[in-house]
Scaffold this active site. Structure first.
Site, PDB file in Angstrom:
ATOM      1  N   TRP A 130     144.326 119.394  48.276  1.00 36.57           N
ATOM      2  CA  TRP A 130     144.296 119.723  46.889  1.00 36.57           C
ATOM      3  C   TRP A 130     145.807 120.146  46.335  1.00 36.57           C
ATOM      4  O   TRP A 130     146.283 121.006  47.143  1.00 36.57           O
ATOM      5  CB  TRP A 130     143.130 120.950  46.604  1.00 36.57           C
ATOM      6  N   ASP A 211     138.064 125.973  53.214  1.00 30.56           N
ATOM      7  CA  ASP A 211     138.019 125.837  51.965  1.00 30.56           C
ATOM      8  C   ASP A 211     136.522 125.247  51.322  1.00 30.56           C
ATOM      9  O   ASP A 211     136.309 124.119  51.737  1.00 30.56           O
ATOM     10  CB  ASP A 211     139.234 125.158  51.128  1.00 30.56           C
ATOM     11  N   LYS A 246     131.847 125.220  41.023  1.00 32.16           N
ATOM     12  CA  LYS A 246     131.078 123.769  40.923  1.00 32.16           C
ATOM     13  C   LYS A 246     129.675 123.956  41.201  1.00 32.16           C
ATOM     14  O   LYS A 246     128.937 123.487  40.196  1.00 32.16           O
ATOM     15  CB  LYS A 246     131.805 122.768  41.737  1.00 32.16           C
TER      16      LYS A 246
END
Ligand code: LMR
Length: 396
Positions: A130, A211, A246
C-alpha cells in the site's frame, strides 16, 4: 515562518479523487481510491450500521470520553471475529485488542510501540505494498526493508523470491504481511504459502505484523483470516492492525483495532499498557462512534446477519465484475491474458499498464487509476464496463 514551506505533490491515491471530482466528462470512471461502490457508483451506508446508529442515537446518554482502550464489547467482538472463538491465545488471555482511529491509526500505534520499545527492529514490507505503508511506518521511526512479493510479468505471487529474501529476517524483526486482499496487487498467499511463511517465522524467530484492512472482501469473513489464525496458533507473538473501514463501510468514522498476541497474559497486558501510553501521546483518546456501532452490530444476531449478507453482496459484486472484465476484454480482441484478474482477491488488481498508458486513460478517457495501474474493481459497473473495456483495448 511559512514563507519557506514547499508545496507537496498531491497524494498518489487521494489526489485522484480530487482530479476525478473536477473532471466534467460524463463518462468518467473512478477506479482510484479503495472504497467500495455499488452499481450506482455510491458508497452506501451499510444497512445494519444505519440501524445501529439509530439505536445509538436513542440510547447514548453522554459524550464524555470512553475507556482509553475503547469499549470492552467492541474489543472482545473484534478479537473473536479476527482470531476465532477457539483461538488458544484468546482462551489463555494471551491476546488483547485496543481501539484505534481506523486501520491506519492501528498501524501507526503499533509502529510507534515497536519503534519506542525495540528501536533496532527492522520491518520487512512487501514490494509492492500500500502506497501509504512506507510513509506511515517510517515516520513512526521504523526501519523498513523490502521483500519481493509480486511477479508483474506472471501476475502471481513471487513466493520463491519472497521466501528466499525473508531468510534474512530474524529474531527482533517484524514482517508486515497483508492478511487478505493484498493492496495493491490482489494476490493472496495460498494455504500452503501461509504454512511456509509460518514455518519460516517459527524457525527464524521474526514477528508477523498483519495488516487486515479487508476482512470479508476476499473469500469470506472466516476464510480471509485463515493465514492470520494459523500464525497466532503457531507463533508466540503476532501484531495485527485491523480496519472496519471497508467491511463495515465505516471509512469516515475511523474505526480499527490493534491486536496483540503474546506468550503470556502478563506480557500481553504490559504491551497493551504501552499501546495505550503511545496512543495517549499521539491523539490522547479514541473516537467512539464507529466502535459503538460495530459493537451493536456484532452483539445483535439479527443485525450481524444483516451485515454479513450485505458484506457477502459486496464481495460477490466485486467477484462478478472481475469475471466480466476478463470476458469482455477477451471479446474485445485484447491479446493479453487478463485471467489473473479473476484469481485475485478483494478490491484491487494491477492491469499491467505502463505509466504512459495510465496517463492516456486519464487524459483521453477520464478513467482514473493509480499510476501503477492498480484499479479498484468496485469502481466498475454494468453501465461503465463497456466504455472501460473499449478504452483499455484502444490504449493497449
Ligand atoms: C487505498 O489504498 O486506496 C485505500 O486504502 C485508501 C487510502 O487511504 O489509500
Amino acid at each position: 515562518m511559512f514563507q519557506s514551506i514547499e508545496r507537496r505533490p498531491p497524494d498518489p491515491i487521494l489526489g485522484l479523487s480530487t482530479a476525478f471530482k473536477k473532471d466534467t466528462n460524463p463518462n468518467k470512471i473512478d477506479l482510484g481510491v479503495g472504497v467500495y461502490k455499488d452499481e450506482s457508483g455510491k458508497t452506501p451506508v451499510v444497512s445494519a450500521i444505519k440501524k445501529a446508529e439509530k439505536l445509538l442515537w436513542e440510547t447514548e446518554d453522554s459524550k464524555s470520553y470512553i475507556a482509553q482502550a475503547g469499549p470492552e464489547g467492541f474489543n472482545s467482538h473484534m478479537a473473536t471475529m479476527i482470531l476465532g472463538e477457539n483461538n488458544s491465545a484468546l482462551k489463555e488471555q494471551r491476546a488483547c485488542s485496543v481501539l484505534a482511529p481506523g486501520g491506519s491509526g492501528a498501524l501507526r500505534v503499533a509502529a510507534e510501540f515497536v519503534s519506542a520499545n525495540f528501536p533496532d527492529t527492522r520491518t520487512w514490507v512487501s514490494t509492492p505494498t500500500w502506497a501509504n505503508h512506507v510513509p506511515l511506518l517510517s515516520s513512526a521511526g521504523l526501519k523498513l526493508v523490502e521483500y519481493p512479493y509480486y511477479n508483474y510479468d506472471k501476475h502471481e505471487i513471487d513466493i520463491d523470491r519472497m521466501m528466499d529474501t525473508l531468510k534474512q529476517a530474524s529474531v527482533g524483526d517484524l514482517v508486515l504481511v497483508h492478511g487478505c486482499c493484498h493492496n495493491p496487487c490482489g494476490g493472496d498467499l495460498s494455504k500452503d504459502q501461509w504454512q511456509a511463511f509460518a514455518e519460516a517465522a517459527e524457525k527464524q524467530g521474526f514477528t508477523p505484523f498483519v495488516d487486515l484492512a479487508y476482512q470479508g472482501l476476499g473469500d469470506g469473513l472466516e476464510e480471509d483470516v485463515y493465514g492470520l489464525r494459523l500464525l497466532t496458533e503457531k507463533l508466540p507473538e503476532v501484531i495485527i492492525a485491523s480496519s472496519c473501514s471497508k467491511n463495515f463501510g465505516l471509512y469516515r468514522e475511523r474505526t480499527g483495532a490493534v491486536l496483540m498476541v503474546g506468550e503470556t497474559a502478563d506480557q500481553v497486558s504490559a504491551s497493551a499498557s504501552q499501546l495505550l501510553s503511545t496512543a495517549r501521546q499521539i491523539y490522547s483518546m479514541p473516537p467512539s462512534h464507529g466502535a459503538a456501532m460495530v459493537e451493536i452490530v456484532l452483539s445483535d444476531p439479527a443485525l450481524k446477519q444483516e451485515w454479513l449478507l450485505e458484506l457477502t453482496g459486496m464481495r460477490e459484486r466485486i467477484n462478478v465484475l472481475r469475471s466480466q472484465l476478463v470476458v469482455k476484454l477477451k471479446s474485445a480482441g485484447v491479446d493479453q491474458d487478463f485471467s489473473f484478474i479473476e484469481r485475485e482477491k478483494g478490491m484491487f488488481s494491477f492491469l499491467g499498464l505502463n505509466p504512459e498508458q495510465v496517463q492516456k486513460l486519464i487524459d483521453d478517457y477520464s478513467i482514473y487509476m493509480v499510476k501503477s495501474s492498480r484499479i479498484n474493481v468496485a469502481g466498475i459497473s454494468n453501465s461503465n464496463i463497456d466504455y472501460l473495456v473499449d478504452a483499455l483495448a484502444k490504449v493497449l
